[in-house]
Motif scaffolding. Structure first.
Motif, short mmCIF file in Angstrom:
data_model
loop_
_atom_site.label_atom_id
_atom_site.label_comp_id
_atom_site.label_asym_id
_atom_site.label_seq_id
_atom_site.Cartn_x
_atom_site.Cartn_y
_atom_site.Cartn_z
N VAL A 143 0.82 -1.21 0.00
CA VAL A 143 0.00 0.00 0.00
C VAL A 143 0.86 1.27 0.00
O VAL A 143 0.38 2.36 -0.30
N GLY A 144 2.14 1.10 0.33
CA GLY A 144 3.06 2.25 0.32
C GLY A 144 3.24 2.87 1.69
O GLY A 144 3.58 4.04 1.81
N LYS A 145 3.09 2.03 2.74
CA LYS A 145 3.24 2.54 4.12
C LYS A 145 4.60 3.19 4.31
O LYS A 145 4.70 4.29 4.82
N GLY A 146 5.63 2.46 3.88
CA GLY A 146 7.00 2.93 4.08
C GLY A 146 7.22 4.29 3.42
O GLY A 146 7.82 5.19 4.02
N THR A 147 6.72 4.45 2.21
CA THR A 147 6.90 5.69 1.46
C THR A 147 6.17 6.85 2.14
O THR A 147 6.71 7.95 2.25
N VAL A 148 4.96 6.57 2.62
CA VAL A 148 4.19 7.62 3.30
C VAL A 148 4.89 8.01 4.61
O VAL A 148 5.09 9.19 4.89
N LEU A 149 5.32 7.00 5.36
CA LEU A 149 5.96 7.27 6.66
C LEU A 149 7.24 8.08 6.49
O LEU A 149 7.54 8.95 7.31
N LYS A 150 7.98 7.78 5.42
CA LYS A 150 9.24 8.49 5.18
C LYS A 150 9.03 10.00 5.05
O LYS A 150 9.91 10.79 5.37
N GLN A 151 7.84 10.40 4.58
CA GLN A 151 7.57 11.83 4.37
C GLN A 151 7.58 12.63 5.68
O GLN A 151 7.82 13.82 5.66
N PHE A 152 7.25 11.95 6.80
CA PHE A 152 7.15 12.75 8.03
C PHE A 152 7.94 12.20 9.21
O PHE A 152 7.95 12.80 10.28
N MET A 153 8.62 11.06 9.02
CA MET A 153 9.34 10.46 10.16
C MET A 153 10.33 11.44 10.80
O MET A 153 10.52 11.43 12.01
N ASP A 154 10.98 12.26 9.97
CA ASP A 154 12.01 13.16 10.49
C ASP A 154 11.48 14.55 10.85
O ASP A 154 12.26 15.44 11.18
N TYR B 85 -9.57 0.22 13.39
CA TYR B 85 -8.58 1.29 13.65
C TYR B 85 -9.28 2.61 13.93
O TYR B 85 -10.39 2.86 13.46
N ARG B 86 -8.60 3.47 14.66
CA ARG B 86 -9.20 4.75 14.99
C ARG B 86 -9.31 5.64 13.74
O ARG B 86 -10.26 6.38 13.58
N TYR B 87 -8.32 5.55 12.84
CA TYR B 87 -8.35 6.35 11.62
C TYR B 87 -8.01 5.50 10.40
O TYR B 87 -7.18 4.60 10.49
N THR B 88 -8.65 5.81 9.26
CA THR B 88 -8.32 5.17 7.99
C THR B 88 -7.90 6.27 7.03
O THR B 88 -8.61 7.27 6.89
N VAL B 89 -6.74 6.07 6.39
CA VAL B 89 -6.23 7.09 5.47
C VAL B 89 -5.97 6.43 4.12
O VAL B 89 -5.30 5.39 4.04
N CYS B 90 -6.48 7.01 3.04
CA CYS B 90 -6.26 6.45 1.71
C CYS B 90 -4.95 6.98 1.12
O CYS B 90 -4.71 8.19 1.11
N ASN B 91 -4.13 6.06 0.64
CA ASN B 91 -2.88 6.49 -0.01
C ASN B 91 -3.06 6.55 -1.52
O ASN B 91 -2.56 5.70 -2.26
N ASP B 92 -3.80 7.55 -1.96
CA ASP B 92 -3.95 7.80 -3.39
C ASP B 92 -2.81 8.72 -3.79
O ASP B 92 -2.11 8.51 -4.78
N ASP B 93 -2.61 9.74 -2.98
CA ASP B 93 -1.53 10.71 -3.19
C ASP B 93 -0.63 10.67 -1.95
O ASP B 93 -1.11 10.87 -0.83
N ILE B 94 0.65 10.38 -2.15
CA ILE B 94 1.58 10.19 -1.02
C ILE B 94 1.65 11.41 -0.11
O ILE B 94 1.56 11.30 1.11
N ASP B 95 1.79 12.60 -0.72
CA ASP B 95 1.93 13.82 0.10
C ASP B 95 0.67 14.09 0.92
O ASP B 95 0.75 14.48 2.08
N LEU B 96 -0.47 13.86 0.29
CA LEU B 96 -1.73 14.11 0.99
C LEU B 96 -1.89 13.12 2.15
O LEU B 96 -2.24 13.51 3.27
N ALA B 97 -1.61 11.84 1.88
CA ALA B 97 -1.73 10.82 2.94
C ALA B 97 -0.81 11.19 4.10
O ALA B 97 -1.20 11.12 5.27
N ALA B 98 0.42 11.61 3.78
CA ALA B 98 1.39 11.96 4.83
C ALA B 98 0.89 13.17 5.61
O ALA B 98 0.99 13.21 6.85
N ASP B 99 0.33 14.17 4.92
CA ASP B 99 -0.18 15.37 5.61
C ASP B 99 -1.33 15.03 6.54
O ASP B 99 -1.42 15.57 7.64
N ILE B 100 -2.21 14.14 6.10
CA ILE B 100 -3.35 13.76 6.94
C ILE B 100 -2.83 13.10 8.22
O ILE B 100 -3.28 13.40 9.33
#
Ligand code: 5GP
Length: 190
Positions: A15-26, A162-177
């Motif tokens: 689903v691209g978890k790693g890619t989304v997480l990388k956007q905000f981990m730091d 889960y408390r929240y569900t986030v769609c990874n259609d757009d990586i930046d948007l998913a990371a921002d949410i």
């Protein structure tokens, strides 16, 4: 010092978890620390010991289970995966928000032990896109791809837990949410 949050992120393989997480981990505002899991699966190209996982033998893994060293653990597509408890506790006590990237069975165990965990499930736009992403990785034989797809369909049924569900259609948007969700809970709990 206030204990840090325990954040669980799940989502089907590919689903691209790693890619989304990388956007905000730091992101310094989020004060995050990634919990490195233990696994018996083989190291993939580009992965590093102690960064992506601690790679152990089946015997070493089962010994850790026996010794009560894991917060949660599961078997996933023929391999064991688990979260070392000690690291999570230490980081939370230091005030860090600890992020676990684990599958649904592990999240269920975490919820039982830590009902205050902040749980987030990442979903793909649809199944066809998920299959395309899993195949795009080209690192695994067809049999494993099929197993991952079947597992993904089952995992998606658990999204409502889960408390929240986030769609990874757009990586930046998913990371921002996800950023907004974490910030909200930091304000609430601190
Ligand atoms: P992968 O082999 O693609 O790295 O991971 C397979 C699945 O195992 C993913 O859904 C990943 O989130 C999950 N996973 C990774 N580490 C852990 C862990 O410590 N515990 C559990 N329960 N699942 C994990």
């Amino acid at each position: 010092m206030k204990r840090g949050l325990l954040i669980v992120v799940s989502g089907p393989s590919g689903v691209g978890k790693g890619t989304v997480l990388k956007q905000f981990m730091d992101d310094p505002d989020l004060n995050l620390s990634y919990s490195v899991s233990m696994t018996t699966r083989a190291m993939r190209e580009g992965e590093q010991e102690g960064v992506n996982y601690y790679y152990v033998t089946k015997e070493e893994f089962l010994q850790a289970v026996k010794d009560g060293e894991l917060l949660e653990w599961t078997e996933f597509v023929g391999n064991y995966y688990g979260t070392p408890l000690k690291g999570v506790e230490k980081l939370r006590n230091e005030g860090k928000n600890v992020l676990l990237e684990i599958e649904v069975d592990g999240c269920r165990q975490v919820r039982e032990k830590c009902p205050d965990a902040l749980t987030i499930f990442i979903v793909p736009p649809d199944m066809a896109e998920l299959e395309r992403r899993i195949r795009g990785r080209k690192s695994e034989p067809e049999e494993i791809v099929q197993q991952r797809l079947a597992k993904a369909a089952k995992e998606l049924e658990q999204a409502a837990q889960y408390r929240y569900t986030v769609c990874n259609d757009d990586i930046d948007l998913a990371a921002d949410i996800i950023r907004v969700i974490i910030r909200h809970h930091m304000k609430k709990d601190f």
